[in-house]
Design a protein around this motif. Structure first.
Motif, PDB file in Angstrom:
ATOM      1  N   ILE A   2       0.831  -1.200   0.000  1.00 17.06           N
ATOM      2  CA  ILE A   2       0.000   0.000   0.000  1.00 17.06           C
ATOM      3  C   ILE A   2       0.874   1.263   0.000  1.00 17.06           C
ATOM      4  N   TYR A   3       2.008   1.211   0.732  1.00 21.01           N
ATOM      5  CA  TYR A   3       2.938   2.339   0.758  1.00 21.01           C
ATOM      6  C   TYR A   3       3.503   2.579  -0.642  1.00 21.01           C
ATOM      7  N   ALA A   4       3.903   1.498  -1.295  1.00 16.00           N
ATOM      8  CA  ALA A   4       4.486   1.606  -2.632  1.00 16.00           C
ATOM      9  C   ALA A   4       3.463   2.128  -3.637  1.00 16.00           C
ATOM     10  N   LEU A   5       2.217   1.680  -3.523  1.00 18.47           N
ATOM     11  CA  LEU A   5       1.171   2.161  -4.429  1.00 18.47           C
ATOM     12  C   LEU A   5       0.932   3.656  -4.247  1.00 18.47           C
ATOM     13  N   LYS A   6       0.934   4.110  -2.992  1.00 17.23           N
ATOM     14  CA  LYS A   6       0.745   5.544  -2.738  1.00 17.23           C
ATOM     15  C   LYS A   6       1.922   6.333  -3.279  1.00 17.23           C
ATOM     16  N   ASP A   7       3.132   5.841  -3.029  1.00 12.43           N
ATOM     17  CA  ASP A   7       4.330   6.557  -3.469  1.00 12.43           C
ATOM     18  C   ASP A   7       4.433   6.668  -4.986  1.00 12.43           C
ATOM     19  N   CYS A   8       3.962   5.645  -5.708  1.00 10.17           N
ATOM     20  CA  CYS A   8       4.051   5.692  -7.172  1.00 10.17           C
ATOM     21  C   CYS A   8       2.814   6.327  -7.799  1.00 10.17           C
ATOM     22  N   TYR A  63      -3.250  10.500  -1.054  1.00 11.48           N
ATOM     23  CA  TYR A  63      -4.059   9.442  -0.482  1.00 11.48           C
ATOM     24  C   TYR A  63      -4.513   8.437  -1.532  1.00 11.48           C
ATOM     25  N   LEU A  64      -4.904   7.269  -1.027  1.00  8.78           N
ATOM     26  CA  LEU A  64      -5.491   6.211  -1.845  1.00  8.78           C
ATOM     27  C   LEU A  64      -6.895   5.929  -1.345  1.00  8.78           C
ATOM     28  N   ILE A  65      -7.791   5.679  -2.265  1.00 10.13           N
ATOM     29  CA  ILE A  65      -9.138   5.237  -1.924  1.00 10.13           C
ATOM     30  C   ILE A  65      -9.367   3.920  -2.656  1.00 10.13           C
ATOM     31  N   PHE A  84     -11.578   1.673   1.825  1.00  4.79           N
ATOM     32  CA  PHE A  84     -10.772   2.412   2.790  1.00  4.79           C
ATOM     33  C   PHE A  84     -10.154   3.648   2.160  1.00  4.79           C
ATOM     34  N   LEU A  85      -9.736   4.551   3.028  1.00  4.09           N
ATOM     35  CA  LEU A  85      -8.957   5.739   2.680  1.00  4.09           C
ATOM     36  C   LEU A  85      -7.645   5.609   3.422  1.00  4.09           C
ATOM     37  N   TYR A  86      -6.535   5.656   2.696  1.00  2.00           N
ATOM     38  CA  TYR A  86      -5.216   5.589   3.323  1.00  2.00           C
ATOM     39  C   TYR A  86      -4.311   6.642   2.727  1.00  2.00           C
ATOM     40  N   PRO A  87      -3.551   7.321   3.522  1.00  4.02           N
ATOM     41  CA  PRO A  87      -3.580   7.382   4.977  1.00  4.02           C
ATOM     42  C   PRO A  87      -4.763   8.228   5.442  1.00  4.02           C
ATOM     43  N   ALA A  88      -5.082   8.097   6.723  1.00  7.72           N
ATOM     44  CA  ALA A  88      -6.163   8.905   7.279  1.00  7.72           C
ATOM     45  C   ALA A  88      -5.755  10.379   7.260  1.00  7.72           C
ATOM     46  N   PHE A  89      -6.728  11.246   7.347  1.00  6.97           N
ATOM     47  CA  PHE A  89      -6.490  12.693   7.401  1.00  6.97           C
ATOM     48  C   PHE A  89      -6.936  13.153   8.787  1.00  6.97           C
ATOM     49  N   THR A  90      -5.986  13.431   9.659  1.00  2.20           N
ATOM     50  CA  THR A  90      -6.262  13.749  11.051  1.00  2.20           C
ATOM     51  C   THR A  90      -5.665  15.105  11.401  1.00  2.20           C
ATOM     52  N   ASN A 100      -8.890   4.951   7.353  1.00  5.49           N
ATOM     53  CA  ASN A 100     -10.339   5.098   7.503  1.00  5.49           C
ATOM     54  C   ASN A 100     -11.016   4.011   6.686  1.00  5.49           C
ATOM     55  N   PHE A 101     -11.865   3.204   7.344  1.00  6.28           N
ATOM     56  CA  PHE A 101     -12.568   2.118   6.682  1.00  6.28           C
ATOM     57  C   PHE A 101     -14.034   2.476   6.481  1.00  6.28           C
ATOM     58  N   TYR A 102     -14.594   1.893   5.443  1.00  5.40           N
ATOM     59  CA  TYR A 102     -16.034   1.975   5.219  1.00  5.40           C
ATOM     60  C   TYR A 102     -16.530   0.569   4.963  1.00  5.40           C
TER      61      TYR A 102
END
Length: 120
Positions: A2-8, A63-65, A84-90, A100-102
């Motif tokens: 998931i980290y790699a997907l967000k970074d790319c 972010y990723l959804i 889900f939404l990653y990373p959360a926005f806090t 954040n999960f749905y």
């Protein structure tokens, strides 16, 4: 992954294929579904001491959804069942320690969290 997907920014086809295959292998559904993955970026505006937003950006929230939706016989997707939404926005900032999960169903949310190896 998931980290790699967000970074790319979802530009790595091999990572995307691995994610889809992993979901298809592990997601506990006995019916057809569609997987949607989105990448976005949001410039978080600076708030002044008077609580008014400034023109500058404080940070870029990337972010990723992910949404998983059932499909009918004609392969038409319906409302998402889980995602889900990653990373959360806090507190107006990126929060890589949270997701954040749905889910329409609490048990499905638990299953997705287990699948992603995330503790509640």
């Amino acid at each position: 992954m998931i980290y790699a997907l967000k970074d790319c920014g979802l530009q790595n086809d091999a990572l995307m294929l691995n994610l889809y295959e992993l979901i298809a292998e592990k997601y506990p559904k006995g019916r057809p579904y569609a997987i949607y993955m989105y990448y976005g970026a949001y410039d978080v505006p600076i708030k002044g001491s008077d609580k008014a937003y400034q023109d500058e950006s404080e940070e870029v929230y990337q972010y990723l959804i992910l949404a998983i939706s059932p499909v009918d016989e004609e392969q038409v997707p319906h409302s998402p069942e889980t995602g889900f939404l990653y990373p959360a926005f806090t507190n107006r900032s990126t929060d890589v320690a949270h997701v954040n999960f749905y889910s329409k169903d609490y048990e499905e949310a638990q299953e997705l969290m287990e699948f992603l190896n995330i503790k509640a």
